[in-house]
Design an enzyme around this catalytic site. Structure first.
Site, PDB file in Angstrom:
ATOM      1  N   LYS A  87       1.207  -1.268  -0.228  1.00  0.00           N
ATOM      2  CA  LYS A  87      -0.008  -0.304   0.171  1.00  0.00           C
ATOM      3  C   LYS A  87       1.166   1.262   0.312  1.00  0.00           C
ATOM      4  O   LYS A  87       0.830   2.525  -0.496  1.00  0.00           O
ATOM      5  CB  LYS A  87      -1.260  -0.044   1.536  1.00  0.00           C
ATOM      6  CG  LYS A  87      -1.816  -0.428   1.097  1.00  0.00           C
ATOM      7  CD  LYS A  87      -3.501  -0.358   1.937  1.00  0.00           C
ATOM      8  CE  LYS A  87      -4.310  -1.021   1.304  1.00  0.00           C
ATOM      9  NZ  LYS A  87      -5.833  -1.327   2.580  1.00  0.00           N
ATOM     10  N   LYS A 142      -3.376 -11.398  -6.583  1.00  0.00           N
ATOM     11  CA  LYS A 142      -4.743 -11.085  -6.283  1.00  0.00           C
ATOM     12  C   LYS A 142      -5.276 -10.662  -6.971  1.00  0.00           C
ATOM     13  O   LYS A 142      -5.039 -10.385  -7.312  1.00  0.00           O
ATOM     14  CB  LYS A 142      -4.331 -11.024  -4.806  1.00  0.00           C
ATOM     15  CG  LYS A 142      -5.485 -11.543  -3.312  1.00  0.00           C
ATOM     16  CD  LYS A 142      -5.147 -10.618  -2.354  1.00  0.00           C
ATOM     17  CE  LYS A 142      -5.383  -8.930  -2.849  1.00  0.00           C
ATOM     18  NZ  LYS A 142      -5.357  -8.230  -1.229  1.00  0.00           N
ATOM     19  N   LYS A 183      -9.815  -5.520  -5.298  1.00  0.00           N
ATOM     20  CA  LYS A 183     -10.466  -3.960  -5.929  1.00  0.00           C
ATOM     21  C   LYS A 183      -9.866  -3.270  -6.746  1.00  0.00           C
ATOM     22  O   LYS A 183     -10.571  -2.252  -7.031  1.00  0.00           O
ATOM     23  CB  LYS A 183     -11.835  -3.807  -5.028  1.00  0.00           C
ATOM     24  CG  LYS A 183     -11.523  -3.372  -3.888  1.00  0.00           C
ATOM     25  CD  LYS A 183     -12.329  -4.198  -2.521  1.00  0.00           C
ATOM     26  CE  LYS A 183     -11.601  -4.023  -1.394  1.00  0.00           C
ATOM     27  NZ  LYS A 183     -12.714  -4.504  -0.026  1.00  0.00           N
TER      28      LYS A 183
HETATM   29  P1  TYM Z   1     -10.611  -6.838   3.004  1.00  0.00           P
HETATM   30  O1  TYM Z   1     -11.925  -5.554   2.965  1.00  0.00           O
HETATM   31  O2  TYM Z   1      -8.908  -5.895   1.843  1.00  0.00           O
HETATM   32  O3  TYM Z   1     -10.974  -8.445   2.294  1.00  0.00           O
HETATM   33  C1  TYM Z   1     -11.646  -8.887   3.487  1.00  0.00           C
HETATM   34  C2  TYM Z   1     -11.561 -10.200   3.189  1.00  0.00           C
HETATM   35  O4  TYM Z   1     -11.650 -10.534   1.839  1.00  0.00           O
HETATM   36  C3  TYM Z   1     -10.714 -11.731   1.706  1.00  0.00           C
HETATM   37  N1  TYM Z   1     -10.208 -11.765   0.333  1.00  0.00           N
HETATM   38  C4  TYM Z   1      -9.722 -12.163  -0.541  1.00  0.00           C
HETATM   39  N2  TYM Z   1      -9.724 -13.337  -0.130  1.00  0.00           N
HETATM   40  C5  TYM Z   1      -9.134 -14.911  -1.096  1.00  0.00           C
HETATM   41  N3  TYM Z   1      -8.986 -14.029  -2.630  1.00  0.00           N
HETATM   42  C6  TYM Z   1      -8.721 -12.782  -2.787  1.00  0.00           C
HETATM   43  N4  TYM Z   1      -9.052 -12.225  -3.746  1.00  0.00           N
HETATM   44  C7  TYM Z   1      -9.566 -11.949  -1.977  1.00  0.00           C
HETATM   45  N5  TYM Z   1      -9.419 -10.776  -1.548  1.00  0.00           N
HETATM   46  C8  TYM Z   1      -9.719 -10.475  -0.196  1.00  0.00           C
HETATM   47  C9  TYM Z   1      -9.777 -10.754   2.636  1.00  0.00           C
HETATM   48  O5  TYM Z   1      -8.425 -12.039   2.737  1.00  0.00           O
HETATM   49  C10 TYM Z   1     -10.396 -10.795   4.141  1.00  0.00           C
HETATM   50  O6  TYM Z   1     -10.536 -11.991   4.789  1.00  0.00           O
HETATM   51  N6  TYM Z   1      -7.700  -5.811   6.518  1.00  0.00           N
HETATM   52  C11 TYM Z   1      -8.805  -7.198   6.948  1.00  0.00           C
HETATM   53  C12 TYM Z   1      -9.220  -5.857   7.313  1.00  0.00           C
HETATM   54  C13 TYM Z   1     -10.084  -6.646   8.759  1.00  0.00           C
HETATM   55  C14 TYM Z   1     -10.453  -7.546   9.436  1.00  0.00           C
HETATM   56  C15 TYM Z   1     -10.414  -7.443  11.020  1.00  0.00           C
HETATM   57  C16 TYM Z   1     -10.016  -9.325   8.819  1.00  0.00           C
HETATM   58  C17 TYM Z   1      -9.924  -5.151   9.765  1.00  0.00           C
HETATM   59  N7  TYM Z   1     -10.050  -5.738  10.866  1.00  0.00           N
HETATM   60  C18 TYM Z   1     -10.200  -7.961  11.579  1.00  0.00           C
HETATM   61  C19 TYM Z   1     -10.720  -9.618  10.051  1.00  0.00           C
HETATM   62  C20 TYM Z   1     -10.308  -9.726  11.544  1.00  0.00           C
HETATM   63  C21 TYM Z   1      -9.040  -5.855   5.025  1.00  0.00           C
HETATM   64  O7  TYM Z   1      -8.015  -5.306   4.509  1.00  0.00           O
HETATM   65  O8  TYM Z   1      -9.488  -7.160   4.511  1.00  0.00           O
END
Ligand code: TYM
Length: 338
Positions: A118, A200, A203
């Site tokens: 990032k 990966k 979005k």
């Molecule tokens: P975020 O918002 O980027 O993504 C949300 C969830 O989707 C999963 N994910 C994927 N899984 C498989 N293939 C992909 N291409 C893919 N892209 C995204 C992510 O692994 C995630 O589970 N930091 C986290 C959000 C967060 C969080 C938390 C998660 C904040 N606090 C506490 C769990 C517990 C994040 O940026 O996810």
């Protein structure tokens, strides 16, 4: 009954309202949330405080918070059974995050690959929040004494840091925090980009690299048709040598609730055209009811807002319990009980 509820383990997870959600989010996270909801006490958060580590348009962010909450529900999460709420509505996240910052080392945060990615992407805005992002995530999880955290593979490093912070704190003050485990689905914990299948699905990539949960049918057809495959023509699961084909197989398997082996044997001997057609139908069949329910929910914003408000109160009650315990352990002066 009350006892049964008490004995269930706790799940916590979150999704950022920072853009349109993709089928990567669905397969890696959301789908598992829905599968786990009967067996655990589940808390699913819209992590709006994490989203502002990158500049957001205020009106868009407000709308996206509701959209993510509606997506949780449209994917089958019942807001009576699960706690679905916005992170910024429970001040304990920020308060615990500060405390945990004091138990986290700069070197640990410097090693985080998401921070490095990032920071490279947003070189003009490498703010302190981007750096301490994983500590806020640790606070999210530890505040609710979560046993299990369903996430995609890209969040594994953050979860490991959460465990280290919890163990470090417990080492000083006794067993204050539950040390959480990650939950990774057997299939699809890393769904790849349709155009660059060694990366990966994200979005923030160009539109034809991902399928959004809310994409219209024609866009889904077009994107899968154009997905990158390879030239050997054989349908086989081999992520290293055949990343594009393997990614489509994972999407099919996850969305049709079958195994990779079943999916491969169903399609064996056919061409990539059939693979893509089948993938398209499976994706459409999965997303159609979600999109319909999402539209219904978004048409009733007052209902969505009332769900978020009620659920924030439920979340706050749990979070405050942990926060008070932590504050007492570290020696903050006693506060007047209300
Ligand atoms: P975020 O918002 O980027 O993504 C949300 C969830 O989707 C999963 N994910 C994927 N899984 C498989 N293939 C992909 N291409 C893919 N892209 C995204 C992510 O692994 C995630 O589970 N930091 C986290 C959000 C967060 C969080 C938390 C998660 C904040 N606090 C506490 C769990 C517990 C994040 O940026 O996810």
């Amino acid at each position: 009954m009350e006892n049964q509820v008490q004995q269930k383990k706790t799940i916590f997870s979150g999704i950022q309202p920072s853009g349109t959600l993709t089928i990567g989010n669905y397969i890696g996270a959301l789908r598992n949330f829905a599968l786990l909801q009967d067996d655990y006490n589940c808390i699913y958060c819209v992590v709006d405080m994490h989203a502002i580590t990158v500049r957001q348009d205020a009106a868009q962010l407000r709308k996206r918070c509701l959209e993510v909450a509606a997506t949780y529900m449209a994917c089958g999460l019942d807001p009576k059974k699960n706690i679905i709420y916005c992170q910024s509505h429970v001040s304990g996240h920020a308060e615990l995050s500060w405390i945990l910052n004091c138990f986290t080392y700069m070197g640990e945060l410097q090693r985080m690959t998401q921070y490095k990615d990032k920071a490279a992407k947003h070189a003009d805005n490498i703010n302190a929040g981007l750096f301490t992002y994983p500590v806020l995530m640790a606070a999210d999880i530890l505040l609710y004494q979560a046993d299990l955290v369903p996430i995609g593979a890209d969040q594994k490093q953050h979860l490991e840091l959460t465990r280290d912070i919890a163990q470090r704190f417990n080492g000083v003050y006794g067993d204050v925090f539950t040390v959480p485990e990650g939950y990774f689905g057997k299939i699809g914990s890393r769904i790849m980009s349709l155009q660059e299948p060694t990366r990966k699905m994200s979005k923030s990539d160009p539109d034809d690299c991902y399928i959004a949960i809310l994409d219209p049918e024609d866009a889904i057809r077009r994107k899968i048709k154009r997905a990158v495959t390879d030239s050997d023509g054989e349908i086989r699961f081999d992520p290293e040598n055949k990343p594009g084909v393997s990614n489509l197989l994972s999407i099919i398997a996850a969305m049709s609730n079958s195994s990779i082996e079943e999916t491969v044997s169903k399609l064996q001997g056919q061409g990539y055209g059939s693979l893509k057609n089948y993938c398209t139908e499976v994706v459409l069949d999965t997303l159609r009811p979600i999109q319909a329910e999402h539209a219904k929910l978004m048409a009733d914003k007052a209902y969505l807002q009332s769900v978020l408000m009620e659920n924030a109160e439920r979340a706050n009650a749990i979070a405050t319990r942990t926060l008070r315990k932590v504050q007492k352990k570290i020696g903050f002066a006693e506060r007047i009980k209300k």
